[in-house]
Structure formats: structure tokens, C-alpha cells
Design a protein around this motif. Sequence first.
Motif, short mmCIF file in Angstrom:
data_model
loop_
_atom_site.label_atom_id
_atom_site.label_comp_id
_atom_site.label_asym_id
_atom_site.label_seq_id
_atom_site.Cartn_x
_atom_site.Cartn_y
_atom_site.Cartn_z
N PHE A 163 21.48 13.86 61.60
CA PHE A 163 22.87 13.90 61.16
C PHE A 163 23.43 12.49 61.21
CE2 PHE A 163 27.39 14.02 62.20
CZ PHE A 163 27.88 14.85 61.20
N ASP A 164 23.81 11.95 60.07
CA ASP A 164 24.37 10.59 59.93
C ASP A 164 23.39 9.51 60.40
OD1 ASP A 164 26.59 11.43 58.61
OD2 ASP A 164 27.98 11.21 60.29
N THR A 165 23.51 8.32 59.77
CA THR A 165 22.43 7.32 59.94
C THR A 165 22.90 5.96 60.48
OG1 THR A 165 22.64 6.59 57.62
CG2 THR A 165 21.08 8.38 58.07
N PHE A 166 24.05 5.91 61.14
CA PHE A 166 24.54 4.66 61.73
C PHE A 166 24.92 3.63 60.66
CE2 PHE A 166 21.73 5.63 65.65
CZ PHE A 166 22.76 6.24 66.30
N THR A 167 25.28 2.44 61.13
CA THR A 167 25.82 1.45 60.20
C THR A 167 24.89 0.30 59.88
OG1 THR A 167 27.89 0.34 59.66
CG2 THR A 167 27.00 -0.12 61.81
N THR A 168 23.79 0.15 60.62
CA THR A 168 22.82 -0.91 60.29
C THR A 168 21.42 -0.31 60.21
OG1 THR A 168 22.51 -1.46 62.63
CG2 THR A 168 24.13 -2.77 61.42
N PRO A 169 20.57 -0.87 59.35
CA PRO A 169 19.19 -0.39 59.27
C PRO A 169 18.47 -0.48 60.62
CG PRO A 169 19.69 -1.80 57.41
CD PRO A 169 20.86 -1.89 58.32
N ASN A 170 18.75 -1.52 61.41
CA ASN A 170 18.08 -1.65 62.71
C ASN A 170 18.37 -0.47 63.63
OD1 ASN A 170 16.77 -4.02 62.18
ND2 ASN A 170 18.36 -5.34 63.10
N ALA A 171 19.62 -0.05 63.67
CA ALA A 171 19.99 1.09 64.52
C ALA A 171 19.33 2.36 64.00
CB ALA A 171 21.51 1.24 64.57
N ALA A 172 19.31 2.51 62.67
CA ALA A 172 18.72 3.72 62.07
C ALA A 172 17.21 3.77 62.29
CB ALA A 172 19.02 3.75 60.57
N ARG A 173 16.59 2.59 62.25
CA ARG A 173 15.14 2.51 62.48
C ARG A 173 14.82 3.05 63.87
NH1 ARG A 173 14.76 -2.61 60.92
NH2 ARG A 173 14.43 -2.16 58.73
N GLU A 174 15.63 2.63 64.82
CA GLU A 174 15.39 3.08 66.20
C GLU A 174 15.66 4.58 66.35
OE1 GLU A 174 16.08 0.01 69.08
OE2 GLU A 174 16.90 1.48 70.46
N LEU A 175 16.65 5.06 65.63
CA LEU A 175 16.97 6.50 65.66
C LEU A 175 15.79 7.32 65.14
CD1 LEU A 175 19.24 8.75 65.97
CD2 LEU A 175 19.69 8.38 63.54
N ARG A 176 15.24 6.89 64.01
CA ARG A 176 14.12 7.63 63.42
C ARG A 176 12.89 7.59 64.33
NH1 ARG A 176 11.87 7.79 57.23
NH2 ARG A 176 10.42 9.49 57.63
N GLN A 177 12.61 6.40 64.84
CA GLN A 177 11.46 6.23 65.73
C GLN A 177 11.58 7.16 66.93
OE1 GLN A 177 8.86 3.91 65.02
NE2 GLN A 177 7.94 5.30 66.53
N LEU A 178 12.75 7.15 67.53
CA LEU A 178 12.97 7.95 68.72
C LEU A 178 12.91 9.45 68.41
CD1 LEU A 178 14.97 6.68 71.53
CD2 LEU A 178 15.35 9.06 71.03
N ALA A 179 13.49 9.83 67.26
CA ALA A 179 13.48 11.25 66.86
C ALA A 179 12.05 11.74 66.70
CB ALA A 179 14.25 11.42 65.55
N GLU A 180 11.21 10.90 66.08
CA GLU A 180 9.82 11.31 65.84
C GLU A 180 9.01 11.28 67.13
OE1 GLU A 180 9.78 10.33 61.07
OE2 GLU A 180 8.80 8.88 62.38
N ASP A 181 9.33 10.33 68.01
CA ASP A 181 8.62 10.25 69.30
C ASP A 181 8.91 11.47 70.17
OD1 ASP A 181 7.50 7.86 68.66
OD2 ASP A 181 8.78 6.64 69.96
N ILE A 182 10.18 11.79 70.31
CA ILE A 182 10.51 12.86 71.27
C ILE A 182 10.16 14.25 70.75
CG2 ILE A 182 12.26 11.60 72.61
CD1 ILE A 182 14.39 13.09 71.02
N THR A 183 10.17 14.42 69.43
CA THR A 183 9.86 15.76 68.89
C THR A 183 8.40 15.87 68.45
OG1 THR A 183 10.47 15.11 66.65
CG2 THR A 183 12.22 16.05 68.01
N GLN A 184 7.77 14.72 68.23
CA GLN A 184 6.40 14.69 67.67
C GLN A 184 6.36 15.37 66.30
OE1 GLN A 184 3.42 13.19 69.15
NE2 GLN A 184 5.16 12.15 70.06
#
Length: 312
Positions: free
Chosen positions: A47-68
Motif C-alpha cells: 500500500f503506497d510507495t513512499f516518496t523516493t526510490p531508495n525508500a521504496a527499494r528498502e520497502l520491497r526488499q523487506l516485504a519480500e524478506d519477511i514474507t518470503q
Amino acid sequence: MPTGKIKSSYFTLETLADGVYAAIAKKGEGAMGNSGIIDIGKEVVIFDTFTTPNAARELRQLAEDITQKGVKYVLNSHYHGDHTFGNQIFEDVIIISTTKTRNLHMDKNMILDPNKEMEETKKYLNQLEARLEEELNPILRTSLEIQLKEMKKVHESIPELQIVLPNLTFENRLVLHGETRTVEFCCFGGGHTPSDAFLYLPEEKIAFMGDIVLENLHPPIYNSQEFINNLIKISELDIQRIVPGHGNLVTKSQIDLMLDYLHQLNAKVGHALEKGNTLEQILAFETPEEYSTWTGIDGYKRNLNTVYNELR
Ligand SMILES: [Zn+2]
């Protein structure tokens, strides 16, 4: 499955239910708006992707890490950059918004000339700095300091920034039937912008509200009457916990607080107009005591002005 809080440089992750996480933006780090991660069984919804690509990159990485699991869907609550400028990190994903939001995103956010955009942002940064030097009010100083830090991160990100539009649109309601949970994307109208959608988990009674609900912040208003109508409809849903567009987690009572604010603002400007007050007199009204700690640069003044234009 992790529990409690996970730290990132851009956000704090809060577990709301098994597989449901709020990514609460850290102030001044370039995330700005809050996001969410929802595991629906075989895949993940963002839900929503933040305001900078760097923040979004970390969001995606973390989402995929914690949920596998991989991210399959992204929802953009509204077109504002602090909720959509991370879209480029999800270019391979289904990005969903209302039709109106997609159109606004296309009309208002496209960067035609990055150099010019850099220059304009730099000008804005200089203005903020000049204002901060003179400002004495501590709440306003805090707002200016945060905005300055956020906008510096945005400025740095412009060379990399690509505007990626939603590729699937809906009007009022879209339901994702995941393996383990149902996710609803709803739009009951606008108010903060012409179209404000939210993500609702009916089983868990959790809502990711975008900027239709905010914590400790003067809500930027597009149209106060639409805002009120929207909030009244939302308040009829069975919701317990709310992830606001900005600020910390709240409960449903925040909707009542927002409604009180909007009603009071309308009544105040309405009475002033009946008495024949000028815009200048209206803009001089003090922020009411109960909202005196709310942040946002000229938040109350801007809202007085918006409502004046509506009622005039
Ligand atoms: Zn917004």
C-alpha cells in the motif's frame, strides 16, 4: 515470522496482524508517507510507495524478506508524490489506483525536464531555509525542519526518479481474494484530493487510509465538504486500527477528530463570512487550542483559505 518492531533507515515496521505490517515513515528521511505490507497467502500487496526510490527499494526488499513471497499488487491511495514516487521500484508489478488518481498522476506528476525540476526544488529548499531562520514558533520550526530534510532527500532523488503510472484502475471498490485473506480497495470520494482510496481488511478490521486520515497534522484539503462526506461514509465501516497517511497508528476515534476539525473550520469561516469579515481577517484567526500541536507548514491558514474559497 517477525514480531514487534523492525528498524529500517526509512521507516519503522509495525506488525498489526499475522502478515499485516504498517511501514511508518521516519520523519525527514525521504519516505514521507506511510506504507503497508499485506501478505495475502501466495503473494504480497503493498500500500503506497513512499516518496523516493531508495525508500521504496528498502520497502520491497523487506516485504519480500519477511514474507518470503513476491510483491504482486501495489495500491496508490492518491496521486501525491509522497505516496507514489516509489512506484518505479514496482514497475514489474500490477499497480492499482482509481481512474481519477491515474489521470491526476499523469497530469500533475510527470517530470518533463529533470534539470528544471532540480532547480525548482532547490529554490523551494532555499525558501524553506530562509523561513526557518526567521521563524520563532516552535511547532512551525519543527514543521519547517522536517520539510527541509524531506525535500533534500527528494532533491537528491530527482536524477533517478521515473514517474510510473498505475496500470490497473477501478472506480469504487475492488476486492482481492487472496489465499489467506481478503483485501478491499475502496474509494468513497475525495476531499484531500479529488479521489482518495484506502485499503481495508474487513476480517482484521484494519484500514490503511492514505491522507484521508492523518495523525498530529493539519490535513491538506482539496474540498472540505467532500472530505466530510467521505469520512462519514468511512466511519460506517467496522474499523479498529488505522494506519494514517502520515504519523503514528491511530484508532477509529481519529476519524471523529478529523470530522470535528473540518466541521469547526467550516463553522468558523461561515460565521466570519456572515459577519462580513474579509479574507485577511479570516486568515489571521489563531489555530484553535486543541490543534495547536498539529504540524504542517501554514496548515491552519491554508485550510482557512480553502474553506473561504468554498463558502464565498
Ligand atoms: Zn497527500
